[in-house]
Design a protein around this motif. Structure first.
Motif, PDB file in Angstrom:
ATOM      1  N   CYS A 140       0.859  -1.186   0.000  1.00 17.30           N
ATOM      2  CA  CYS A 140       0.000   0.000   0.000  1.00 17.30           C
ATOM      3  C   CYS A 140       0.892   1.233   0.000  1.00 17.30           C
ATOM      4  CB  CYS A 140      -0.919   0.030   1.217  1.00 17.30           C
ATOM      5  SG  CYS A 140      -1.909   1.542   1.270  1.00 17.30           S
ATOM      6  N   LEU A 141       0.692   2.075  -1.013  1.00 15.59           N
ATOM      7  CA  LEU A 141       1.433   3.337  -1.133  1.00 15.59           C
ATOM      8  C   LEU A 141       0.521   4.473  -0.702  1.00 15.59           C
ATOM      9  CD1 LEU A 141       2.909   2.807  -4.723  1.00 15.59           C
ATOM     10  CD2 LEU A 141       4.106   2.466  -2.539  1.00 15.59           C
ATOM     11  N   MET A 142       0.939   5.254   0.290  1.00 17.22           N
ATOM     12  CA  MET A 142       0.106   6.351   0.792  1.00 17.22           C
ATOM     13  C   MET A 142       0.708   7.700   0.463  1.00 17.22           C
ATOM     14  SD  MET A 142      -1.225   7.218   4.646  1.00 17.22           S
ATOM     15  CE  MET A 142      -0.026   8.535   4.812  1.00 17.22           C
ATOM     16  N   HIS A 143      -0.147   8.682   0.229  1.00 14.26           N
ATOM     17  CA  HIS A 143       0.314  10.059   0.023  1.00 14.26           C
ATOM     18  C   HIS A 143       0.423  10.792   1.354  1.00 14.26           C
ATOM     19  CE1 HIS A 143      -0.166  14.427  -0.346  1.00 14.26           C
ATOM     20  NE2 HIS A 143       0.596  14.276  -1.403  1.00 14.26           N
ATOM     21  N   MET A 144       1.508  11.507   1.513  1.00 15.76           N
ATOM     22  CA  MET A 144       1.679  12.377   2.680  1.00 15.76           C
ATOM     23  C   MET A 144       2.415  13.618   2.214  1.00 15.76           C
ATOM     24  SD  MET A 144       3.797  11.237   6.033  1.00 15.76           S
ATOM     25  CE  MET A 144       4.780  12.350   6.978  1.00 15.76           C
ATOM     26  N   ALA A 150       5.993  15.168  12.785  1.00 19.03           N
ATOM     27  CA  ALA A 150       6.209  16.348  13.610  1.00 19.03           C
ATOM     28  C   ALA A 150       5.896  17.611  12.822  1.00 19.03           C
ATOM     29  CB  ALA A 150       7.648  16.369  14.113  1.00 19.03           C
ATOM     30  N   THR A 151       6.141  17.577  11.512  1.00 22.92           N
ATOM     31  CA  THR A 151       6.039  18.808  10.721  1.00 22.92           C
ATOM     32  C   THR A 151       4.897  18.814   9.705  1.00 22.92           C
ATOM     33  OG1 THR A 151       7.581  17.900   9.104  1.00 22.92           O
ATOM     34  CG2 THR A 151       8.536  19.194  10.878  1.00 22.92           C
ATOM     35  N   PHE A 194      -2.863  13.234   6.501  1.00 26.30           N
ATOM     36  CA  PHE A 194      -1.393  13.274   6.500  1.00 26.30           C
ATOM     37  C   PHE A 194      -0.884  14.465   5.703  1.00 26.30           C
ATOM     38  CE2 PHE A 194      -2.220   9.071   7.958  1.00 26.30           C
ATOM     39  CZ  PHE A 194      -1.130   8.737   8.743  1.00 26.30           C
ATOM     40  N   GLY A 195      -0.570  15.543   6.418  1.00 29.65           N
ATOM     41  CA  GLY A 195      -0.143  16.772   5.756  1.00 29.65           C
ATOM     42  C   GLY A 195      -1.313  17.412   5.034  1.00 29.65           C
ATOM     43  N   LYS A 196      -2.488  17.351   5.668  1.00 34.59           N
ATOM     44  CA  LYS A 196      -3.714  17.906   5.066  1.00 34.59           C
ATOM     45  C   LYS A 196      -4.573  18.500   6.166  1.00 34.59           C
ATOM     46  CE  LYS A 196      -3.552  14.238   1.583  1.00 34.59           C
ATOM     47  NZ  LYS A 196      -2.553  13.355   2.214  1.00 34.59           N
TER      48      LYS A 196
END
Ligand code: 7PM
Length: 282
Positions: A140-144, A150-151, A194-196
């Motif tokens: 499974c490839l996820m977008h982040m 932390a950032t 994730f970063g959203k």
């Protein structure tokens, strides 16, 4: 169109009906206190319960991903995972490992795990090689967006969140195909949360079907997310109803694998949804 499937090490998963992936979090605060043996036993009991509840896949993570949490060394992460994975491989359901570390992937695959689930989409040096070299594990490839937990929530920015997520996932998937990985081994995850910001997650949700045009099944994780907290005003332990609604909406929007904490409740919700005929029975 042929029925979608997901090839994993030991199992060929039929995704013509949605599948439930139960979350197993092996951070010390989850199954602890009575020493290592007791914590392995209680983690295993939890997993057996998830399987009885109807989990189609178990997703096991050893690194605490809480924002600001200390990142684990690979030895420490492996020490948490290994004794539990050995037992889980006997349960008869696909075992997925949630890790970003190349060496943890290598060892988990050597043990015989079925799926590598990487929130960093195999970006660590050597990760693509290890997974491609295995020959049959699911991926499974996820977008982040952002370099780390932390950032990632500090300053997320998108001009077009759907287009950017799609471009990223397509590129990561193509890189694996170029290494000889069979297409049936892949699923893609938009990486809700994730970063959203909440508005990014919601903007990404409604056109989720556009991601299906890339040609791979979608795995999604909405369970107890802060965006659901943002929408409902509920604390994390009060987000079950919101999580169930999110699962059903996601399935309606074409998701095939639902990564959830609350397996029994999710299975019931999917049965009711299926009874309407809006989707095939699970
Ligand atoms: C703190 C923050 C604790 C985030 C746990 C988490 C996903 C994943 C995780 C996901 C895929 C959680 C996350 N989330 N893998 N791993 N998709 N593919 O909610 O959404 O469990 S960790």
């Amino acid at each position: 169109m042929a029925s979608p499937c997901w090839q994993t090490t030991r199992f060929h998963l039929d995704l013509s009906t949605p599948k439930v992936m139960g979350i197993v979090n092996l951070t010390p605060d989850s199954f602890s206190d009575g020493g290592e043996h007791a914590s392995v036993a209680s983690a295993l009991q939890h997993c057996e319960r998830l399987v009885r509840d109807g989990a189609d896949i178990l997703d096991v993570g050893g690194e605490s991903t809480r924002p600001g949490a200390r990142t684990l060394g690979e030895e420490e992460e492996w020490a948490r995972l290994a004794p539990v994975l050995v037992e889980l491989l006997r349960l008869g359901v696909p075992v997925s490992v949630d890790t970003c570390k190349t060496e943890v992937m290598r060892r988990a695959l050597d043990l015989g795990v079925d799926i590598i689930n990487d929130i960093r989409a195999l970006s660590a040096p050597g990760a693509q090689e290890v997974v491609a070299g295995h020959g049959s594990c699911g991926i499974c490839l996820m977008h982040m967006q952002g370099a780390s937990y932390a950032t990632m929530q500090a300053e997320p920015h998108y001009d077009d969140v759907t287009a950017e997520v799609a471009r990223f996932l397509a590129e990561r998937a193509q890189a694996l195909l170029a290494r000889g990985v069979a297409s049936e081994r892949l699923t893609l995850d938009p990486g809700y949360g994730f970063g959203k910001r909440p508005e990014h997650n919601i903007e990404l949700w409604r056109p989720q079907r556009e991601l299906l045009r890339l040609g791979w099944p979608l795995l999604v994780g909405w369970s107890r997310t802060s965006t659901l907290g943002h929408i409902t005003g509920r604390a994390v332990n009060e987000r079950l109803p919101a999580s169930l609604a999110a699962v059903l909406a996601s399935v309606q929007l074409g998701a095939s694998v639902l990564r959830v904490h609350d397996v029994a409740e999710t299975v019931d919700a999917l049965k009711v949804w299926a009874a309407t005929g809006l989707l095939p029975a699970p």
